[in-house]
Design an enzyme around this catalytic site. Structure first.
Site, PDB file in Angstrom:
ATOM      1  N   ASP A  62      16.497  -7.657  25.102  1.00  0.00           N
ATOM      2  CA  ASP A  62      16.675  -8.704  24.090  1.00  0.00           C
ATOM      3  C   ASP A  62      15.863  -9.955  24.371  1.00  0.00           C
ATOM      4  O   ASP A  62      16.275 -11.063  24.039  1.00  0.00           O
ATOM      5  CB  ASP A  62      18.170  -9.080  23.950  1.00  0.00           C
ATOM      6  CG  ASP A  62      19.017  -7.880  23.629  1.00  0.00           C
ATOM      7  OD1 ASP A  62      18.593  -7.081  22.791  1.00  0.00           O
ATOM      8  OD2 ASP A  62      20.093  -7.744  24.231  1.00  0.00           O
ATOM      9  N   LYS A 100      11.215  -9.019  22.188  1.00  0.00           N
ATOM     10  CA  LYS A 100      10.029  -8.156  22.198  1.00  0.00           C
ATOM     11  C   LYS A 100       9.594  -7.779  20.784  1.00  0.00           C
ATOM     12  O   LYS A 100       8.405  -7.721  20.503  1.00  0.00           O
ATOM     13  CB  LYS A 100      10.298  -6.872  23.001  1.00  0.00           C
ATOM     14  CG  LYS A 100      10.529  -7.117  24.481  1.00  0.00           C
ATOM     15  CD  LYS A 100      10.771  -5.823  25.228  1.00  0.00           C
ATOM     16  CE  LYS A 100      12.074  -5.138  24.838  1.00  0.00           C
ATOM     17  NZ  LYS A 100      13.297  -5.906  25.170  1.00  0.00           N
TER      18      LYS A 100
HETATM   19  P1  IMP Z   1      22.864   2.432  27.184  1.00  0.00           P
HETATM   20  O1  IMP Z   1      21.377   2.254  27.179  1.00  0.00           O
HETATM   21  O2  IMP Z   1      23.461   2.476  25.798  1.00  0.00           O
HETATM   22  O3  IMP Z   1      23.303   3.565  28.045  1.00  0.00           O
HETATM   23  O4  IMP Z   1      23.506   1.112  27.847  1.00  0.00           O
HETATM   24  C1  IMP Z   1      23.325   0.794  29.211  1.00  0.00           C
HETATM   25  C2  IMP Z   1      23.177  -0.705  29.394  1.00  0.00           C
HETATM   26  O5  IMP Z   1      21.943  -1.138  28.831  1.00  0.00           O
HETATM   27  C3  IMP Z   1      24.262  -1.549  28.720  1.00  0.00           C
HETATM   28  O6  IMP Z   1      24.476  -2.707  29.490  1.00  0.00           O
HETATM   29  C4  IMP Z   1      23.620  -1.939  27.403  1.00  0.00           C
HETATM   30  O7  IMP Z   1      24.178  -3.100  26.866  1.00  0.00           O
HETATM   31  C5  IMP Z   1      22.197  -2.137  27.863  1.00  0.00           C
HETATM   32  N1  IMP Z   1      21.216  -1.963  26.786  1.00  0.00           N
HETATM   33  C6  IMP Z   1      20.774  -0.796  26.264  1.00  0.00           C
HETATM   34  N2  IMP Z   1      19.861  -1.025  25.309  1.00  0.00           N
HETATM   35  C7  IMP Z   1      19.697  -2.351  25.246  1.00  0.00           C
HETATM   36  C8  IMP Z   1      18.840  -3.198  24.463  1.00  0.00           C
HETATM   37  O8  IMP Z   1      18.029  -2.752  23.652  1.00  0.00           O
HETATM   38  N3  IMP Z   1      18.979  -4.549  24.684  1.00  0.00           N
HETATM   39  C9  IMP Z   1      19.835  -5.037  25.601  1.00  0.00           C
HETATM   40  N4  IMP Z   1      20.644  -4.297  26.350  1.00  0.00           N
HETATM   41  C10 IMP Z   1      20.570  -2.960  26.185  1.00  0.00           C
HETATM   42 MG    MG Z   2      17.438  -6.014  21.353  1.00  0.00          MG
END
Ligand code: IMP
Ligand code: MG
Length: 423
Positions: free
Chosen positions: A13, A16
């Site tokens: 976040d 990008k």
């Molecule tokens: P997952 O990728 O859904 O397995 O989540 C794993 C961790 O990465 C969690 O803390 C999510 O909040 C974080 N996360 C996954 N994708 C994003 C993103 O695009 N932006 C910010 N945090 C992310």
């Molecule tokens: Mg994002």
């Protein structure tokens, strides 16, 4: 602009989507190499807001080709929804999108198991986006996954899907959950397959042909450095390589064809989901949330906020080989009189200038901060570096020199023209 990798230098976040949209003007192809629809990239065009999850933000620029590389995990039903959503808003999606036939597929059992595992973890949950990302990459590494190439043949697809649904229903049963319907999943995936089939290709070959034709590629990173499966704050990470190396493995473009790495970072720090965050500040979180800022694009969750963390960004500059920095959300700090900047971590009598790998130790780290004077001026209308108040310029220079890379872009708002190119 030759071949450029753009990565997040923090916890995702970083803004990008907006920087990619800006840089796409100078590229021919925008490629995603990792992650899935856990990502949420927001782009504002005039009075229209677009949130993209799987399709590179380059799709919004006419004449650009978007590539979804082999390292991405694709939820086929979601992707069709995203394609149709864009088409309904008048954005053409046709031969400007190419999808790797070796990308793995995210299927309903991945999503369900992601959710169930998180629930079972209770207080120790990761705080995932529940999009099935971890279980899908798990199947990939376990060598039992389905890939986009399977979408080509309904018979092959059905056989593989049937086995996987049967296997996952055993797991679901062990968790005390209801079984999934193979027939329903099959019907949904076959419908999506009809839409996606024309887009499938060997994208490594596509990209190499494009390079031979002197096309410029922009690699769009998703998530951020500290969510990297290897370099992040494990296990509070995502399941892919979000750092610069992932752009190569996730597309088939070798390291010696990469010319520049740009790191994107906020002028402060945010994190969504659980896990250690040394420079976290409830005071800054409250201030930013009160401005209506820092709510997640994918899940709507309020992001945790903290001061700029130079320990983290310096490490990010190192593992990604960041040449240039794009600093976003400078305007988020406009109202502050004083701005702390974290320059080291302390735990007991130990001081750290790189993040410790031991999670328990990292969780005990307190930030060691210097304080920069605030500028207390609206920066959102600045269009050149010279337009910025001297203290804002000094702040930007300071965070970039602490990170160890050159300031190339500063962003003072979500719109395309709120982007300052620093010569
Ligand atoms: P997952 O990728 O859904 O397995 O989540 C794993 C961790 O990465 C969690 O803390 C999510 O909040 C974080 N996360 C996954 N994708 C994003 C993103 O695009 N932006 C910010 N945090 C992310
Ligand atoms: Mg994002």
């Amino acid at each position: 602009m030759p071949n450029t990798i753009l990565v997040g230098a923090q916890w995702g976040d970083e803004g990008k989507g907006k920087i990619i949209d800006f840089l796409t003007a100078r590229a021919d192809i925008v490629a995603r190499s990792q992650g899935g629809n856990n990502a949420g990239h927001t782009v504002i065009l005039g009075d229209q807001k677009y949130v993209l999850h799987l399709i590179p933000s380059g799709i919004l620029r006419p004449g650009k080709v978007c590539v979804i590389g082999n390292g991405v995990v694709i939820d086929p039903v979601h992707l069709v929804g995203e394609i149709e959503g864009l088409r309904n808003r008048g954005i053409p999606v046709a031969d400007n999108l190419v999808i790797s036939d070796s990308a793995h597929l995210v299927l309903p059992y991945h999503r369900l198991i992601d959710e169930i595992r998180e629930k079972a973890k209770g207080r120790r949950k990761i705080g995932t986006t529940k999009r099935g990302i971890g279980p899908c990459y798990g199947d990939k590494v376990e060598r039992t996954g389905l890939r986009a190439s399977d979408l080509r043949d309904p018979v092959v697809l059905s056989e593989k899907l049937k086995r996987k649904v049967a296997e996952n229903n055993k797991i679901l049963k062990a968790f005390g959950e209801a079984a999934l319907s193979y027939a329903k999943i099959r019907a949904d995936v076959l419908r999506a397959a009809d839409v996606l089939r024309p887009f499938l290709a060997n994208t490594s070959v596509y990209l190499h042909n494009a390079m031979r034709a002197k096309k410029k590629i922009l690699f769009e990173g998703a998530q951020g450095t500290f969510l990297d499966i290897d370099h992040g704050t494990y296990p509070y990470v995502t399941s892919s390589n979000t750092t610069a190396g992932g752009a190569c493995t996730g597309t088939g473009v070798p390291p010696n064809r990469i010319d520049t790495v740009i790191g994107v970072m906020k002028a402060y720090t945010t994190r969504v989901g659980e896990g250690p965050f040394p420079s976290e500040s409830p005071e800054l979180s409250d201030a930013l949330h009160a401005m209506g800022r820092e709510y997640g694009a994918t899940t709507g969750r309020a992001r945790r906020c903290g001061w700029f963390d130079a320990v983290a960004t310096r490490y990010a500059a190192m593992v990604n080989g960041i040449d240039e920095l794009a600093v976003t959300n400078l305007d988020g700090l406009d109202a502050l009189a004083k701005i702390p900047v974290c320059v080291a971590y302390r735990a007991g009598d130990q001081t750290f200038d790189v993040p410790p790998s031991d999670l328990a130790l990292l969780a005990r780290c307190e930030p060691v901060c210097i304080e920069m004077p605030g500028w207390k001026t609206d920066t959102s209308k600045a269009r050149s570096f010279a337009d910025l108040p001297p203290r804002a310029r000094a702040y930007l220079k300071k965070i970039c020199s602490l990170t160890g890379a050159r300031l190339a872009i500063a962003s003072v708002g979500p719109a395309r023209d709120q982007t300052i190119v620093v010569e």
